[in-house]
Write a protein that holds these residues in place. Sequence first.
Motif, PDB file in Angstrom:
ATOM      1  N   PHE A 235       0.870  -1.178   0.000  1.00 39.80           N
ATOM      2  CA  PHE A 235       0.000   0.000   0.000  1.00 39.80           C
ATOM      3  C   PHE A 235       0.904   1.225   0.000  1.00 39.80           C
ATOM      4  CE2 PHE A 235      -4.303  -1.567   1.465  1.00 39.80           C
ATOM      5  CZ  PHE A 235      -5.005  -0.865   0.492  1.00 39.80           C
ATOM      6  N   ILE A 236       0.705   2.109  -0.951  1.00 40.27           N
ATOM      7  CA  ILE A 236       1.547   3.304  -1.082  1.00 40.27           C
ATOM      8  C   ILE A 236       0.662   4.549  -0.996  1.00 40.27           C
ATOM      9  CG2 ILE A 236       2.989   4.630  -2.680  1.00 40.27           C
ATOM     10  CD1 ILE A 236       4.082   1.990  -3.725  1.00 40.27           C
ATOM     11  N   ASP A 237       1.073   5.485  -0.143  1.00 40.83           N
ATOM     12  CA  ASP A 237       0.315   6.732   0.018  1.00 40.83           C
ATOM     13  C   ASP A 237       1.284   7.903  -0.114  1.00 40.83           C
ATOM     14  OD1 ASP A 237      -2.437   7.893   1.160  1.00 40.83           O
ATOM     15  OD2 ASP A 237      -0.764   8.992   2.072  1.00 40.83           O
ATOM     16  N   LEU A 238       0.977   8.844  -1.031  1.00 38.34           N
ATOM     17  CA  LEU A 238       1.849   9.992  -1.228  1.00 38.34           C
ATOM     18  C   LEU A 238       1.834  10.879   0.020  1.00 38.34           C
ATOM     19  CD1 LEU A 238       1.105  11.011  -4.920  1.00 38.34           C
ATOM     20  CD2 LEU A 238       2.571   9.211  -4.015  1.00 38.34           C
ATOM     21  N   ASP A 239       3.012  11.251   0.481  1.00 34.52           N
ATOM     22  CA  ASP A 239       3.123  12.050   1.699  1.00 34.52           C
ATOM     23  C   ASP A 239       2.692  13.503   1.432  1.00 34.52           C
ATOM     24  OD1 ASP A 239       4.123   9.875   3.106  1.00 34.52           O
ATOM     25  OD2 ASP A 239       6.209  10.346   2.563  1.00 34.52           O
ATOM     26  N   ASP A 240       1.869  14.028   2.348  1.00 34.11           N
ATOM     27  CA  ASP A 240       1.462  15.446   2.317  1.00 34.11           C
ATOM     28  C   ASP A 240       0.870  15.862   0.967  1.00 34.11           C
ATOM     29  OD1 ASP A 240       2.468  15.814   4.960  1.00 34.11           O
ATOM     30  OD2 ASP A 240       4.486  15.972   4.129  1.00 34.11           O
ATOM     31  N   PHE A 241       0.130  14.941   0.343  1.00 36.45           N
ATOM     32  CA  PHE A 241      -0.420  15.263  -0.968  1.00 36.45           C
ATOM     33  C   PHE A 241      -1.483  16.356  -0.895  1.00 36.45           C
ATOM     34  CE2 PHE A 241      -3.373  14.515  -4.522  1.00 36.45           C
ATOM     35  CZ  PHE A 241      -2.496  14.664  -5.590  1.00 36.45           C
ATOM     36  N   LYS A 242      -2.185  16.433   0.238  1.00 34.57           N
ATOM     37  CA  LYS A 242      -3.215  17.461   0.379  1.00 34.57           C
ATOM     38  C   LYS A 242      -2.595  18.856   0.252  1.00 34.57           C
ATOM     39  CE  LYS A 242      -7.015  18.906   3.416  1.00 34.57           C
ATOM     40  NZ  LYS A 242      -6.660  20.340   3.382  1.00 34.57           N
TER      41      LYS A 242
ATOM     42  N   ILE B 194       8.256  14.595  -4.380  1.00 34.21           N
ATOM     43  CA  ILE B 194       7.399  14.031  -3.344  1.00 34.21           C
ATOM     44  C   ILE B 194       8.027  12.758  -2.808  1.00 34.21           C
ATOM     45  CG2 ILE B 194       5.251  14.942  -4.361  1.00 34.21           C
ATOM     46  CD1 ILE B 194       4.752  12.048  -5.348  1.00 34.21           C
ATOM     47  N   THR B 195       7.578  12.367  -1.657  1.00 32.52           N
ATOM     48  CA  THR B 195       7.940  11.070  -1.085  1.00 32.52           C
ATOM     49  C   THR B 195       6.651  10.300  -0.836  1.00 32.52           C
ATOM     50  OG1 THR B 195       7.869  11.936   1.175  1.00 32.52           O
ATOM     51  CG2 THR B 195      10.001  12.027   0.009  1.00 32.52           C
ATOM     52  N   PHE B 196       6.817   9.056  -0.423  1.00 36.87           N
ATOM     53  CA  PHE B 196       5.625   8.283  -0.081  1.00 36.87           C
ATOM     54  C   PHE B 196       5.900   7.398   1.124  1.00 36.87           C
ATOM     55  CE2 PHE B 196       7.629   5.520  -3.378  1.00 36.87           C
ATOM     56  CZ  PHE B 196       7.744   4.331  -2.660  1.00 36.87           C
TER      57      PHE B 196
END
Length: 497
Positions: free
Chosen positions: A365-372, A450-452
């Motif tokens: 499961f991958i979630d982009l950090d601080d994407f908001k 970006i990081t994730f």
Amino acid sequence: MRPELETQLLNCRNLPSPPGVALRIIELAQDPDVVMATAADTIGLDAALSARMLRIANSPLYASRRRVENLSQALTVLGLNATLTLALGFSLAQCGQGSHPVARERVWRRSVTAALASRLLGQHAGLRKAEELMLAGLLQDIGMLALLEVLGEDYARLVERAADNAELLAAEREWLGCDHATVGGWLARQWNLPALLREAILESEAPASDTPFNACVAVSGHVADIWLAGADASRSEHAHRDAAMQAATRLGLDYASYLALTEEMVSALPEVCAMFDVPPAPPARIQALLDQARELLVVRNLREIQEAARARKEADEHEDRARRLAEEVRRDPLTGVYNRSQLEEVLEKEFDAATRHGWPLSIAFIDLDDFKQVNDRWGHLVGDEVLRNFAKALLRHVRSSDIVARYGGEEFLVVLPGIGEEAAAQVVRRILSEVSGVAMADVGGQPLHITFSAGLATQGALEQFRHVDDLLRAADEALYGAKREGRNRVSVGAVGG
């Protein structure tokens, strides 16, 4: 097939039946563990069959650098699969030899010609089943031999009087409610022939599936009809046009390829006829057929072939559009990777296969950090660009057998079949390291990196999850663990229960 005809066939004592060697070859052909020595022993029991195998090994179909002198050398030249298939064809060609010689000679002349045509059509179509095609072409009219035994002189007259195969089929269907291909398929089942051959025989006159293999066999009958058309120029011209049209619409062969096929038939047919003891057409007749085919290429059939090719192209384009539409339904419209619906279907299949066979299966499961913050600061268009470029980056860094899907929002799921926990963690960490160094967008001339955070779970020797949902839940929990620990990292999930 009407019940009364099947009853007649079942009760017919003279129905064509494979000789003992053929029955043994049928068994060997369906045994995955058979070896060449066993095939040689079986074929060696029949001196005539051995001689035929020697002859075909030395024929232009299997031209070797040195002459083959014995059965062992012949089988080495041919190979195991070709040996069994060709030996079966030679053996079955001997069955059904009896009364009604005129009708039988017509049946076998068409069958042997169709056998060669089927093989050559397969080569032009790029199929690798030359011997199976040859055997299916040879046996496609075997139902005629059965009908000769069951119906006797009445059917023999029908065969002898029919102007061509189309006329014979129409008469059979009117009289019997079926045709000789249906009877041939029935007989193939009684003989326990392989399914590939049974289906090709059954569909030789009315293809239902129209697979390339069955199409080659069906078209071979039309090619064979050219050699049975006699000296009547108009009939042979019609047979040429029909065969060329069938080859174009069913196999995509243009007329130049059809002419090349005719030339190959002219070259090889005398040898093949000799192998099966069928008298070849007179040389003058063969040359006339070849000249007629060349003439049709220039002046007669070009427009019809072009129309057939155009129709085929339109059908292919329609099929391509349908395929693209089907693929679009499976894809996320923004990123182009699989959508969640397709992911769930594919992941469940991979999970079932891994559980059944004991293969490892890892998911991340991958979630982009601080994407908001990306959306809030630079807007959704920039956010969409980031998502698209991130998806492309993921696809570049995984194998073609791996699966990348957008799970929702800025969440992605990567499925890694056949990879254990340690290797999967290395893969995802490598992706994190490489992706974080590449700009996902350009904002005012400045690169946006970006990081994730990723959560990893594995179905493997140590981790045994009962259901795919449990595997997903473990990866999701690991993802939240990575975020709690500060983001920009990969966390490995707990063992399943």
